[in-house]
Design a protein around this motif. Structure first.
Motif, PDB file in Angstrom:
ATOM      1  N   CYS A   3       0.876  -1.298  -0.071  1.00  0.00           N
ATOM      2  CA  CYS A   3      -0.028  -0.014  -0.053  1.00  0.00           C
ATOM      3  C   CYS A   3       0.864   1.422   0.148  1.00  0.00           C
ATOM      4  O   CYS A   3       1.817   1.496   0.853  1.00  0.00           O
ATOM      5  N   CYS A   6      -0.015   3.403   3.525  1.00  0.00           N
ATOM      6  CA  CYS A   6       0.574   3.160   4.848  1.00  0.00           C
ATOM      7  C   CYS A   6       1.729   2.239   4.790  1.00  0.00           C
ATOM      8  O   CYS A   6       2.079   1.676   5.783  1.00  0.00           O
ATOM      9  N   CYS A  23      -6.343  -1.818   0.330  1.00  0.00           N
ATOM     10  CA  CYS A  23      -5.986  -1.952   1.716  1.00  0.00           C
ATOM     11  C   CYS A  23      -6.940  -1.573   2.584  1.00  0.00           C
ATOM     12  O   CYS A  23      -7.405  -0.526   2.740  1.00  0.00           O
ATOM     13  N   CYS A  26      -5.492   0.975   6.271  1.00  0.00           N
ATOM     14  CA  CYS A  26      -5.629   2.417   6.093  1.00  0.00           C
ATOM     15  C   CYS A  26      -6.981   2.723   5.677  1.00  0.00           C
ATOM     16  O   CYS A  26      -7.156   4.205   5.355  1.00  0.00           O
TER      17      CYS A  26
HETATM   18 ZN   LIG Z   1      -2.791   0.907   3.355  1.00  0.00          ZN
END
Ligand SMILES: [Zn+2]
Length: 382
Positions: A3, A6, A23, A26
């Protein structure tokens, strides 16, 4: 898969939605697809002469020295400024902010707590008169870009690869401390290096310093040249502690006084008890009109504030005296005791302050806090 926002690589967190992989780690900051190109958004250009600044007080010799070291080293590595509470950390980074602004580079100053964001934004705006200083935090998200951005760690997700310099104030404090997600988001918001500011670096920063990936600059003297007040501690039965606190409040009634307690419940009943004898404010994380209460206390100039750790960092009230009731309670660690004691004696006109720790039993944490303050004070006598 990774990701971009994050930096998560754990497959457990990736889900395949109708539009593609995303993802979930986050997701609380909004859904982004893994394929999505997180281009750094077009940022407003820094205005001319935004870098000009005037401080309220000129920097001291020590501050100038540290500020110059920050400027010299930040191009190549992250820097930690370990400065005692009240050493003027915000002012120390003013020259480096100015340096970046003069090169039309974006700077962000991040602070854990919302009310401190507003306070610091106001202070930096008063120094950088020509710059557009923008505060971004809960309730203040209409304007997101300017010459200088001051925000909470939770708002950094809005700025992918935006900053050339990120200043992380009190990175060892809640909610940033130990929060891997906020930490990664801070890293991805910054394409340059990071300046960490704290009086009490956490284990991770100490480790990085030992490994050599972080330069540590120490400042143990406050701008007025006076050491930090050393707390006086008394070990007494609980009930007697309360009488001593009331007596102490009475004796220091020409100053603002903050009484720190360990729980919200205790803050409320101690507040009620004190109100039987003298007016007092209570401020906890549950206080709805917190900004208003803090402002009233500030304006009054010799009021009493009962607070939990919510006020332990960031806030500055001139001439304040501090009492920590049940200083030995497990709620306070060494860092938070140092921070609370650090609320006292921050003023140029009145650099001494009175700090009282009341405990029903002596604890290692209280002893350590007092000895750390003594050590820092000794090291500043040159
Ligand atoms: Zn993420």
């Amino acid at each position: 898969m990774k990701c971009k926002r994050c930096l998560n690589e754990d497959p457990e967190w990736f889900y395949l939605g109708s539009k593609g992989w995303y993802c979930r780690k986050c997701i609380s900051f909004g859904r982004i697809l893994i394929e999505e190109d997180l281009e750094a958004e077009h940022a407003l250009e820094i205005q001319d002469s935004a870098e000009e600044y005037t401080l309220k007080y000129p920097l001291t010799k020590q501050q100038v020295k540290i500020a110059a070291e920050v400027i010299k080293n930040i191009k190549t590595k992250d820097v930690l400024v370990k400065a005692v509470c009240g050493a003027g950390k915000t002012e120390i980074v003013v020259p480096v902010i100015s340096e970046y602004l003069s090169k039309k580079k974006k700077v962000c100053f991040t602070i854990p707590r919302r009310q401190v964001v507003l306070e610091v934004a106001e202070r930096l705006q008063s120094y950088f008169k020509n710059a557009k200083v923008v505060a971004v935090c809960g309730g203040h998200t209409q304007v997101l870009d300017g010459d200088l951005i001051i925000c909470t760690a939770h708002q950094l997700y809005r700025y992918y690869q935006r900053f050339d310099l990120l200043i992380l104030d009190e990175s060892d404090a809640f909610p940033y401390h130990g929060n891997e997600l906020l930490h990664s988001i801070a890293l991805t918001s910054c394409r340059g290096n990071i300046v960490y500011l704290t009086a009490t670096p956490d284990k991770e920063l100490i480790k990085r310093r030992e490994e050599g990936s972080l330069l540590c600059l120490e400042l143990n003297v406050r701008p007025h040249g006076k050491p930090m007040p050393v707390p006086k501690s008394f070990v007494l039965p609980e009930l007697i502690c309360i009488f001593v606190m009331l007596y102490w409040l009475k004796c220091h009634d020409n100053h603002p006084r903050i009484v720190f307690v360990s729980t919200i419940k205790k803050a409320l009943w101690i507040g009620k008890l004190i109100c039987l004898f003298m007016p007092a404010y209570v401020c906890t994380s549950k206080t709805e009109n917190r900004d208003e209460v803090i402002e009233k206390f500030r304006v009054e100039g010799n009021g009493i504030m009962i607070s939990t750790t919510v006020l332990e960092r960031g806030v500055t009230f001139p001439h304040t005296d501090v009492c920590v009731l049940d200083a030995n309670s497990g709620v306070f660690d060494e860092a938070s005791l140092i921070q609370m004691a650090g609320r006292a004696g921050r003023d140029f006109q009145d650099p001494t302050g009175n700090v009282l720790f009341l405990c029903n039993e002596m604890s290692e944490v209280v002893k350590k806090c007092i000895s750390s303050i003594r050590k820092a004070n000794e090291s500043c006598i040159v």
